[in-house]
Design an enzyme around this catalytic site. Structure first.
Site, PDB file in Angstrom:
ATOM      1  N   ILE A 132     -13.222 -20.432  59.087  1.00 16.68           N
ATOM      2  CA  ILE A 132     -11.876 -20.336  58.526  1.00 16.68           C
ATOM      3  C   ILE A 132     -10.978 -19.452  59.381  1.00 16.68           C
ATOM      4  O   ILE A 132      -9.767 -19.456  59.212  1.00 16.68           O
ATOM      5  CB  ILE A 132     -11.897 -19.822  57.064  1.00 16.68           C
ATOM      6  CG1 ILE A 132     -12.496 -18.416  56.992  1.00 16.68           C
ATOM      7  CG2 ILE A 132     -12.648 -20.789  56.169  1.00 16.68           C
ATOM      8  CD1 ILE A 132     -12.325 -17.755  55.631  1.00 16.68           C
ATOM      9  N   GLU A 133     -11.559 -18.717  60.305  1.00 19.03           N
ATOM     10  CA  GLU A 133     -10.792 -17.850  61.204  1.00 19.03           C
ATOM     11  C   GLU A 133     -10.393 -18.572  62.499  1.00 19.03           C
ATOM     12  O   GLU A 133      -9.990 -17.933  63.467  1.00 19.03           O
ATOM     13  CB  GLU A 133     -11.589 -16.590  61.532  1.00 19.03           C
ATOM     14  CG  GLU A 133     -11.916 -15.750  60.331  1.00 19.03           C
ATOM     15  CD  GLU A 133     -10.682 -15.132  59.679  1.00 19.03           C
ATOM     16  OE1 GLU A 133      -9.612 -15.097  60.313  1.00 19.03           O
ATOM     17  OE2 GLU A 133     -10.804 -14.680  58.533  1.00 19.03           O
ATOM     18  N   LEU A 134     -10.462 -19.873  62.507  1.00 21.39           N
ATOM     19  CA  LEU A 134     -10.150 -20.674  63.688  1.00 21.39           C
ATOM     20  C   LEU A 134      -8.819 -20.294  64.323  1.00 21.39           C
ATOM     21  O   LEU A 134      -8.738 -20.054  65.527  1.00 21.39           O
ATOM     22  CB  LEU A 134     -10.150 -22.164  63.323  1.00 21.39           C
ATOM     23  CG  LEU A 134      -9.586 -23.135  64.353  1.00 21.39           C
ATOM     24  CD1 LEU A 134     -10.419 -23.126  65.622  1.00 21.39           C
ATOM     25  CD2 LEU A 134      -9.505 -24.535  63.770  1.00 21.39           C
TER      26      LEU A 134
END
Length: 85
Positions: free
Chosen positions: A69-71
């Protein structure tokens, strides 16, 4: 392939040292115009190179799974700092 193996080895080492939990801690490595990033929901102690998700740094399009989710944070760092991998 070597950068992928190094990334997985690093992820497993951080888990073994207690610096991350089994599904937390998002890691990536730049590979030319792409990056390899840890997938969402895969236990770190079980991770294999085939679990990593390849992401086009320019478009943000992932291939091969659901990326962390930290892409976007990782993409932003690589965009701001072309000197790091």
């Amino acid at each position: 392939m070597e950068s992928r193996k190094e990334l997985v080895d690093c992820v497993k080492s951080l888990y073994a040292m207690g610096l991350t939990t089994s599904v937390s801690g998002n890691h990536s490595v730049r590979a030319g115009g792409s990056m390899w990033i840890t997938p969402s929901g895969v236990p770190r102690y079980m991770m294999r190179t085939g679990d990593l998700v390849k992401v086009n740094l320019k478009t943000g399009k992932p291939s091969g799974g659901k990326p962390s989710i930290e892409l976007e944070m990782h993409r932003g760092i690589y965009a701001a700092r072309p000197d790091i991998n």
